[in-house]
Design a protein around this motif. Structure first.
Motif, PDB file in Angstrom:
ATOM      1  N   GLU A 177     -10.395   8.735  17.900  1.00 30.06           N
ATOM      2  CA  GLU A 177     -10.015   7.408  17.426  1.00 30.06           C
ATOM      3  C   GLU A 177      -8.945   7.547  16.358  1.00 30.06           C
ATOM      4  O   GLU A 177      -9.068   8.369  15.445  1.00 30.06           O
ATOM      5  CB  GLU A 177     -11.227   6.678  16.849  1.00 30.06           C
ATOM      6  N   LYS A 178      -7.912   6.736  16.474  1.00 33.54           N
ATOM      7  CA  LYS A 178      -6.848   6.777  15.484  1.00 33.54           C
ATOM      8  C   LYS A 178      -7.400   6.464  14.094  1.00 33.54           C
ATOM      9  O   LYS A 178      -8.244   5.593  13.928  1.00 33.54           O
ATOM     10  CB  LYS A 178      -5.750   5.774  15.851  1.00 33.54           C
ATOM     11  N   PHE A 205     -15.283  21.478  25.477  1.00 32.12           N
ATOM     12  CA  PHE A 205     -14.589  20.204  25.282  1.00 32.12           C
ATOM     13  C   PHE A 205     -13.080  20.407  25.257  1.00 32.12           C
ATOM     14  O   PHE A 205     -12.585  21.395  24.705  1.00 32.12           O
ATOM     15  CB  PHE A 205     -14.982  19.555  23.945  1.00 32.12           C
ATOM     16  N   HIS A 206     -12.364  19.456  25.856  1.00 34.20           N
ATOM     17  CA  HIS A 206     -10.954  19.243  25.566  1.00 34.20           C
ATOM     18  C   HIS A 206     -10.888  18.160  24.494  1.00 34.20           C
ATOM     19  O   HIS A 206     -11.780  17.311  24.409  1.00 34.20           O
ATOM     20  CB  HIS A 206     -10.188  18.730  26.780  1.00 34.20           C
ATOM     21  N   LEU A 207      -9.846  18.153  23.691  1.00 30.96           N
ATOM     22  CA  LEU A 207      -9.713  17.168  22.627  1.00 30.96           C
ATOM     23  C   LEU A 207      -8.504  16.280  22.872  1.00 30.96           C
ATOM     24  O   LEU A 207      -7.379  16.765  23.013  1.00 30.96           O
ATOM     25  CB  LEU A 207      -9.569  17.868  21.268  1.00 30.96           C
ATOM     26  N   MET A 208      -8.749  14.980  22.945  1.00 32.31           N
ATOM     27  CA  MET A 208      -7.659  14.020  23.113  1.00 32.31           C
ATOM     28  C   MET A 208      -6.849  13.909  21.830  1.00 32.31           C
ATOM     29  O   MET A 208      -7.405  13.850  20.730  1.00 32.31           O
ATOM     30  CB  MET A 208      -8.246  12.654  23.476  1.00 32.31           C
ATOM     31  N   ILE A 209      -5.541  13.869  21.978  1.00 31.10           N
ATOM     32  CA  ILE A 209      -4.638  13.663  20.844  1.00 31.10           C
ATOM     33  C   ILE A 209      -3.917  12.326  21.045  1.00 31.10           C
ATOM     34  O   ILE A 209      -3.165  12.157  22.003  1.00 31.10           O
ATOM     35  CB  ILE A 209      -3.605  14.799  20.723  1.00 31.10           C
ATOM     36  N   SER A 210      -4.173  11.382  20.151  1.00 28.56           N
ATOM     37  CA  SER A 210      -3.546  10.058  20.274  1.00 28.56           C
ATOM     38  C   SER A 210      -2.544   9.784  19.166  1.00 28.56           C
ATOM     39  O   SER A 210      -1.765   8.824  19.237  1.00 28.56           O
ATOM     40  CB  SER A 210      -4.618   8.960  20.261  1.00 28.56           C
ATOM     41  N   GLU A 211      -2.568  10.631  18.126  1.00 30.24           N
ATOM     42  CA  GLU A 211      -1.617  10.474  17.025  1.00 30.24           C
ATOM     43  C   GLU A 211      -1.369  11.848  16.398  1.00 30.24           C
ATOM     44  O   GLU A 211      -2.210  12.742  16.472  1.00 30.24           O
ATOM     45  CB  GLU A 211      -2.149   9.497  15.975  1.00 30.24           C
ATOM     46  N   ILE A 212      -0.208  12.003  15.830  1.00 31.63           N
ATOM     47  CA  ILE A 212       0.124  13.235  15.115  1.00 31.63           C
ATOM     48  C   ILE A 212       0.561  12.865  13.711  1.00 31.63           C
ATOM     49  O   ILE A 212       1.516  12.118  13.517  1.00 31.63           O
ATOM     50  CB  ILE A 212       1.260  14.014  15.826  1.00 31.63           C
ATOM     51  N   ASN A 213      -0.176  13.356  12.733  1.00 28.22           N
ATOM     52  CA  ASN A 213       0.164  13.145  11.327  1.00 28.22           C
ATOM     53  C   ASN A 213      -0.319  14.358  10.553  1.00 28.22           C
ATOM     54  O   ASN A 213      -0.838  15.324  11.135  1.00 28.22           O
ATOM     55  CB  ASN A 213      -0.458  11.841  10.804  1.00 28.22           C
ATOM     56  N   ASP A 214      -0.152  14.323   9.244  1.00 34.79           N
ATOM     57  CA  ASP A 214      -0.510  15.491   8.434  1.00 34.79           C
ATOM     58  C   ASP A 214      -1.990  15.836   8.568  1.00 34.79           C
ATOM     59  O   ASP A 214      -2.365  17.012   8.605  1.00 34.79           O
ATOM     60  CB  ASP A 214      -0.161  15.233   6.963  1.00 34.79           C
ATOM     61  N   GLN A 215      -2.838  14.814   8.640  1.00 38.79           N
ATOM     62  CA  GLN A 215      -4.279  15.068   8.756  1.00 38.79           C
ATOM     63  C   GLN A 215      -4.598  15.791  10.067  1.00 38.79           C
ATOM     64  O   GLN A 215      -5.352  16.778  10.074  1.00 38.79           O
ATOM     65  CB  GLN A 215      -5.060  13.755   8.699  1.00 38.79           C
TER      66      GLN A 215
END
Length: 464
Positions: free
Chosen positions: A99-100, A125-135
Motif C-alpha cells: 500500500e502506498k 513471496f514476491h513484493l509488489m512495488i507501487s512507488e519509489i521513494n527514499d523510504q
C-alpha cells in the motif's frame, strides 16, 4: 523416517533414468540402482513401478487470499496449497501486495499472517512495488537480505489501482540491479486500456467479451517492448509474467537475442483456451475474465513453440480464483467490475504434461524445465527445489502417465464453484506427492498437515 522409492523413472530437466531414490531426513541422499543395501533399518519402501518421479512443481505465480475488486480470492493459503499439492506442485511464490505510504514490511507481515499455520507446501513471496521513494529504497536491501524476498513486481496495468509509471519501473530495475533482485512486470499499457474501457462502456458494451476487446494484444506487445528496453537501459534483469500473445513473445525473443537478461512466463489458460470462451451466453464468459485476456486461437501455437525453443522459460498458474456466483457476478452489468482471475493451480502440472508431453509439443525434460527447474533457478531456490538430486529437498511427484481423467469442478480441490477446463480429458496424474520427504498426497488422498509448509528465504538473483 527414511524412505526408498523404487522402480520409478527419474526425470529432471537434464536426465531421464530408471533409478531408486533414497530419502533421509527430508533430503535426497542417493539416486541409483539397488539402493536397498544403503538404506537404514526400518526404511519404508515405496514401489513406483510404471510411474515417473518428477521434481515437485514450482509455481512462480499465485495469488492466494488476495483482495481485488471489492472482494477476496476464494482460495486462501490452506485450500490453495492443498489444491496445489493434489496437482503435483510443492513450492509456490505468492504476490504480496503493498500500500502506498505504508512501510513495505507491514505488507510482508500481513502476508506472513495469511500463510503461517495454513500452507501445506513451501512458499515464498514476491513484493509488489507501487512507488519509489527514499523510504522504499531504504527498505529494499533489508527485505532482500533479511526476508529473502528477492523478486519485485511492477504493474504496468490497472490504472488508478495497481499501475506504476515508467519512472517507478525504471528505478525499481536500477535498485534490483544493485541489490541482486529480479523485477517482474505485468505488461499491458494501462493508460490506453483505461481509455478503451471508458469508450466501450459509453457505447453500452457491458458483456464479458469486452474485457478482452478493450485489452488487445498490441498493447501487451507494446508494454512488453517498453519494459525490455527499460531493462536494457538499466542493465538489469526482467521476468515478464503471463505472456499471452505473439507480439509479446517477439519482444522477449528480440531482447534475449540482443543479450539482455529477459525471461518470460506463460500459463496453461493461454495455451489451451481462447477468446471465444468469453462469448459464452448467460454471463458464463465471466468465468474466463482475467488479465491479460484470452487471445485468438492462433496465438496458442506461438506460445507452445516459444516454450519448446526457449523463448519462454516457465509456466505459472496465475492462480487467482473467484466464485462464479457471488464474486464474478459483481460485474453482471459492467464487465470492468468482474473480478479478474481464475482457478488454475491444481491442474497446471497435469495440463502441461498431457497437452505438452502427451501431444509431442515438449519432451519430458523440457516439461520438468518449464514446470519446476527454471522457476527454481530464477527465484533463488535451486537446487533445494526444482530437481531430484543428491542434497536436494525430497519434493517428489509419483506420476502415473497412464491415468485418464476428466477435469471438473465436481472433483477438484480448489475452493471455487467452477473450473475453466471443465470437461477436458487429460492423461497422466500425480498419484502421490512428497514434500521434504513426507507424504502430503498419498494414493490421491491428502495425508499432510495444515501449516506444514515453510517460508523460503530465497537467494539473490544469479546465485542459484
Amino acid at each position: 523416517m527414511a524412505r526408498l522409492i523404487t522402480n520409478g523413472i527419474v526425470v529432471t530437466a537434464a536426465d531421464t533414468m530408471r533409478a531408486d531414490v533414497l530419502i533421509e531426513n527430508g533430503i535426497v541422499t542417493a539416486i541409483g540402482s539397488s539402493l536397498a543395501q544403503l538404506a537404514p533399518q526400518n526404511t519404508e519402501v515405496i514401489d513406483a513401478g510404471g510411474c515417473y518421479l518428477f521434481p515437485g512443481g514450482v509455481d512462480p505465480h499465485t495469488h492466494l487470499d488476495m483482495p481485488f475488486g471489492g472482494t477476496v480470492t476464494a482460495d486462501d493459503f490452506e485450500t490453495g496449497t492443498m489444491a496445489a499439492a493434489f496437482g503435483g506442485t510443492t513450492t509456490i511464490v505468492d504476490f504480496c501486495l503493498t500500500e502506498k505510504g505504508k512501510p513495505l514490511s507491514s505488507s510482508i507481515d500481513t502476508w506472513h499472517r495469511k500463510a503461517e499455520g495454513k500452507a501445506v507446501v513451501d512458499y515464498g513471496f514476491h513484493l509488489m512495488i507501487s512507488e519509489i521513494n527514499d523510504q522504499v529504497l531504504t527498505e529494499l536491501p533489508d527485505i532482500i537480505k533479511q526476508e529473502g524476498i528477492t523478486s519485485f513486481k511492477v504493474f504496468m496495468a490497472y490504472k488508478n489501482v495497481l499501475q506504476a509509471d515508467d519512472g517507478i519501473l525504471y528505478r525499481t530495475l536500477q535498485s534490483a540491479k544493485q541489490h541482486g533482485a529480479l523485477v517482474m512486470v505485468h505488461a499491458e499499457n494501462g493508460d490506453v486500456i483505461d481509455e478503451l474501457i471508458k469508450q466501450a462502456l459509453a457505447a453500452g458494451h457491458t458483456e464479458p467479451i469486452y474485457h478482452a476487446l478493450t485489452r488487445p494484444s498490441i498493447l501487451e506487445g507494446e508494454a512488453t517492448g517498453r519494459a525490455v528496453r527499460l531493462t536494457a537501459l538499466a542493465d538489469s534483469q526482467l521476468y515478464v509474467v503471463h505472456v499471452t500473445c505473439e507480439e509479446a513473445v517477439q519482444q522477449i525473443a528480440q531482447g534475449r537475442l540482443e543479450g539482455y537478461n529477459i525471461w518470460g512466463e506463460t500459463c496453461p489458460q493461454y495455451l489451451l483456451l481462447d477468446i471465444t470462451d468469453l462469448e459464452k451466453p448467460d454471463f458464463e464468459g465471466a468465468k474466463y475474465v482475467w488479465s491479460p485476456p484470452l487471445r485468438a486461437k492462433e496465438h496458442q501455437e506461438v506460445l507452445w513453440n516459444a516454450l519448446k525453443n526457449g523463448q519462454l522459460q516457465t509456466v505459472g498458474s496465475d492462480q487467482c480464483s473467484f466464485n462464479f456466483k457471488g464474486q464474478k457476478d459483481l460485474g453482471a452489468a459492467d464487465f470492468s467490475l468482474i473480478p479478474n482471475g481464475g482457478p488454475i493451480i491444481e491442474d497446471r502440472f497435469s495440463l502441461l504434461y498431457s497437452e505438452g508431453v502427451g501431444k509431442g509439443r515438449l519432451t519430458l525434460n523440457q516439461f520438468v524445465e518449464v514446470i519446476a527447474t527454471r522457476a527454481a533457478k530464477l527465484f533463488g531456490v535451486f537446487p533445494q527445489k526444482g530437481t531430484i538430486a543428491v542434497g536436494s529437498d525430497a519434493d517428489i511427484v509419483i506420476f502415473d502417465p497412464s491415468v485418464e481423467r476428466i477435469i471438473s469442478a465436481q472433483t477438484h480441490h480448489m475452493n471455487v464453484d467452477y473450473n475453466p477446463f471443465e470437461g477436458l480429458a487429460v492423461k497422466g496424474e500425480p498419484i502421490s506427492v512428497l514434500s521434504r520427504g513426507e507424504f502430503i498426497i498419498r494414493d490421491r488422498k491428502f495425508v499432510g498437515t495444515k501449516g506444514s509448509g515453510r517460508f523460503l528465504h530465497r537467494k539473490t538473483f544469479g546465485t542459484s
